[in-house]
Design a protein around this motif. Structure first.
Motif, PDB file in Angstrom:
ATOM      1  N   THR A  45      21.147  71.350  96.707  1.00 59.95           N
ATOM      2  CA  THR A  45      21.354  71.230  98.143  1.00 59.95           C
ATOM      3  C   THR A  45      20.076  71.666  98.838  1.00 59.95           C
ATOM      4  O   THR A  45      19.594  72.784  98.616  1.00 59.95           O
ATOM      5  CB  THR A  45      22.530  72.099  98.605  1.00 59.95           C
ATOM      6  OG1 THR A  45      23.716  71.684  97.937  1.00 59.95           O
ATOM      7  CG2 THR A  45      22.734  71.979 100.103  1.00 59.95           C
ATOM      8  N   PHE A  46      19.519  70.770  99.654  1.00 60.45           N
ATOM      9  CA  PHE A  46      18.215  71.000 100.272  1.00 60.45           C
ATOM     10  C   PHE A  46      18.334  71.115 101.779  1.00 60.45           C
ATOM     11  O   PHE A  46      19.034  70.323 102.425  1.00 60.45           O
ATOM     12  CB  PHE A  46      17.277  69.835  99.935  1.00 60.45           C
ATOM     13  CG  PHE A  46      15.980  69.846 100.704  1.00 60.45           C
ATOM     14  CD1 PHE A  46      14.908  70.581 100.260  1.00 60.45           C
ATOM     15  CD2 PHE A  46      15.849  69.130 101.888  1.00 60.45           C
ATOM     16  CE1 PHE A  46      13.708  70.601 100.972  1.00 60.45           C
ATOM     17  CE2 PHE A  46      14.660  69.141 102.612  1.00 60.45           C
ATOM     18  CZ  PHE A  46      13.582  69.881 102.144  1.00 60.45           C
ATOM     19  N   THR A  47      17.677  72.115 102.361  1.00 60.18           N
ATOM     20  CA  THR A  47      17.470  72.195 103.804  1.00 60.18           C
ATOM     21  C   THR A  47      16.027  72.607 104.031  1.00 60.18           C
ATOM     22  O   THR A  47      15.297  72.943 103.092  1.00 60.18           O
ATOM     23  CB  THR A  47      18.406  73.223 104.481  1.00 60.18           C
ATOM     24  OG1 THR A  47      17.984  74.544 104.118  1.00 60.18           O
ATOM     25  CG2 THR A  47      19.855  73.008 104.081  1.00 60.18           C
ATOM     26  N   ALA A  48      15.607  72.614 105.285  1.00 58.99           N
ATOM     27  CA  ALA A  48      14.224  73.000 105.582  1.00 58.99           C
ATOM     28  C   ALA A  48      13.953  74.451 105.208  1.00 58.99           C
ATOM     29  O   ALA A  48      12.820  74.801 104.845  1.00 58.99           O
ATOM     30  CB  ALA A  48      13.935  72.776 107.063  1.00 58.99           C
ATOM     31  N   ASP A  49      14.960  75.291 105.283  1.00 61.77           N
ATOM     32  CA  ASP A  49      14.763  76.725 105.071  1.00 61.77           C
ATOM     33  C   ASP A  49      15.057  77.208 103.655  1.00 61.77           C
ATOM     34  O   ASP A  49      14.651  78.304 103.284  1.00 61.77           O
ATOM     35  CB  ASP A  49      15.642  77.520 106.036  1.00 61.77           C
ATOM     36  CG  ASP A  49      15.256  77.289 107.489  1.00 61.77           C
ATOM     37  OD1 ASP A  49      14.063  77.067 107.754  1.00 61.77           O
ATOM     38  OD2 ASP A  49      16.153  77.319 108.349  1.00 61.77           O
ATOM     39  N   ALA A  50      15.764  76.412 102.884  1.00 63.25           N
ATOM     40  CA  ALA A  50      16.159  76.886 101.553  1.00 63.25           C
ATOM     41  C   ALA A  50      16.661  75.743 100.686  1.00 63.25           C
ATOM     42  O   ALA A  50      17.047  74.684 101.174  1.00 63.25           O
ATOM     43  CB  ALA A  50      17.254  77.953 101.671  1.00 63.25           C
ATOM     44  N   ASP A  51      16.629  75.983  99.389  1.00 59.75           N
ATOM     45  CA  ASP A  51      17.280  75.129  98.395  1.00 59.75           C
ATOM     46  C   ASP A  51      18.288  75.979  97.639  1.00 59.75           C
ATOM     47  O   ASP A  51      18.045  77.169  97.384  1.00 59.75           O
ATOM     48  CB  ASP A  51      16.273  74.606  97.366  1.00 59.75           C
ATOM     49  CG  ASP A  51      15.475  73.430  97.859  1.00 59.75           C
ATOM     50  OD1 ASP A  51      16.066  72.349  98.008  1.00 59.75           O
ATOM     51  OD2 ASP A  51      14.258  73.581  98.082  1.00 59.75           O
ATOM     52  N   VAL A  52      19.387  75.363  97.251  1.00 56.21           N
ATOM     53  CA  VAL A  52      20.293  75.975  96.289  1.00 56.21           C
ATOM     54  C   VAL A  52      20.432  75.000  95.134  1.00 56.21           C
ATOM     55  O   VAL A  52      20.878  73.866  95.314  1.00 56.21           O
ATOM     56  CB  VAL A  52      21.672  76.288  96.908  1.00 56.21           C
ATOM     57  CG1 VAL A  52      22.615  76.817  95.830  1.00 56.21           C
ATOM     58  CG2 VAL A  52      21.531  77.304  98.038  1.00 56.21           C
TER      59      VAL A  52
END
Length: 314
Positions: free
Chosen positions: A217-224
């Motif tokens: 799961t990708f966002t600008a602030d973090a990946d999980v």
């Protein structure tokens, strides 16, 4: 025994010990690791000193399209040349003729395959600093070339041998969650390989190999990034942007263990393993596990491209 004769014997013993030190060459002076590693190996007065070898040669390298490389390569080269009297060479092949072993330190993983080729051709034992490469294909090609030439190599993040990994490693771990910095660099096809390789390698240090499927799961602030291991265990890595601390939680059958908030880190444990490797040719982490880490990141990249869909390791 007369004092003069004893002094002479001690001097000769010192010369012999110094002569026995491995001559180490550095490829790539665009990372602080180049100077930090040199100090640990060359400065016998340092509390972190690791004996057995000295950095005596370097090849500058550098990548003009990577800011952190272009803005630092000359600075670190000058420190090696001026402070540590390291001899610079115009080609890797020439460097290899004057050393016993090589630290490939270039910060840009894209150049590692081409820089490793002449080292492998010269049959020098090779440590490749993180990341091993910027793609799974390049990582596998380095491994293939080294295998065919019979050249020992290994690659690892310093996190693998640091205090955090050592204190959080449990044989009965049923699952692990780790976190750490994960800034991205646009030229690296496996974007996690640029810096999130640190927490991902920590995950593998605590879980061991055997992952078969990954989702991201990708966002600008973090990946999980969530991995499912063949034995049913689940390992999770969280990559924090722009930066963040390292940490881990280990799930055990009757206990959940969380790392302290400020675990110390040092390059010394890594260099202890590097020197053992240079002397013995036996890598402290198997090449197969290192390649699986890149297969893990390759699956994570494909999962990101597909909106988080689970992907099997290639």
């Amino acid at each position: 025994m007369p004092e003069v004769k004893l002094t002479a014997i001690l001097f000769l013993c010192g010369v012999a010990a110094s002569a026995a030190d491995l001559r180490i060459g550095i490829i790539g002076t665009d990372t602080s690791h180049a100077t930090a590693f040199t100090q640990i190996l060359n400065d016998e007065s340092s509390p972190d000193h690791v004996p057995g070898g000295r950095v005596v040669a370097a090849y500058k390298g550098g990548s003009p399209d990577v800011e952190s490389s272009a803005t630092r390569v000359d600075k670190f080269a000058e420190e090696l040349r001026g402070k540590w009297k390291v001899q610079f060479y115009g080609s890797i092949a020439e460097l290899c003729r004057n050393v016993d072993a090589v630290l490939l330190e270039s910060v840009d993983g894209r150049v590692h395959l081409e820089q490793a080729r002449p080292v492998i051709a010269a049959h020098k034992r090779l440590f490749i600093d993180k990341p091993l490469a910027s793609t799974l294909a390049d990582a596998r090609e380095i491994a293939r070339l080294a295998h065919e030439a019979g050249v020992p190599w290994f690659s690892a993040s310093s996190l693998r041998f640091g205090e955090l990994a050592e204190t959080m490693k449990f044989a009965d771990a049923t699952g692990v969650t780790v976190w750490g910095p994960g800034p991205l660099e646009p030229h690296h096809a496996l974007d996690l390989s640029w810096y999130a390789i640190h927490p991902i390698e920590l995950l593998y240090t605590l879980m061991g190999p055997g992952c078969e499927e990954v989702s991201r799961t990708f966002t600008a602030d973090a990946d999980v990034i969530v991995g499912r291991w063949k034995d049913g265990r689940i390992g999770t890595a969280r990559a924090l942007r722009p930066y963040g601390p390292f940490g881990a939680v280990v799930f055990r059958p009757k206990l959940v263990v969380q790392s302290p908030p400020h675990a110390t880190d040092s390059y010394r444990p890594l260099l202890v393993e590097v020197m053992k490797f240079f002397e013995t040719g036996q890598p402290p982490v198997s090449n197969q596990e290192t390649l699986e880490i890149f297969a893990f990141m390759d699956a994570a990249q494909r999962s990101k491209d597909e909106g988080g869909k689970p992907m099997r390791l290639p």
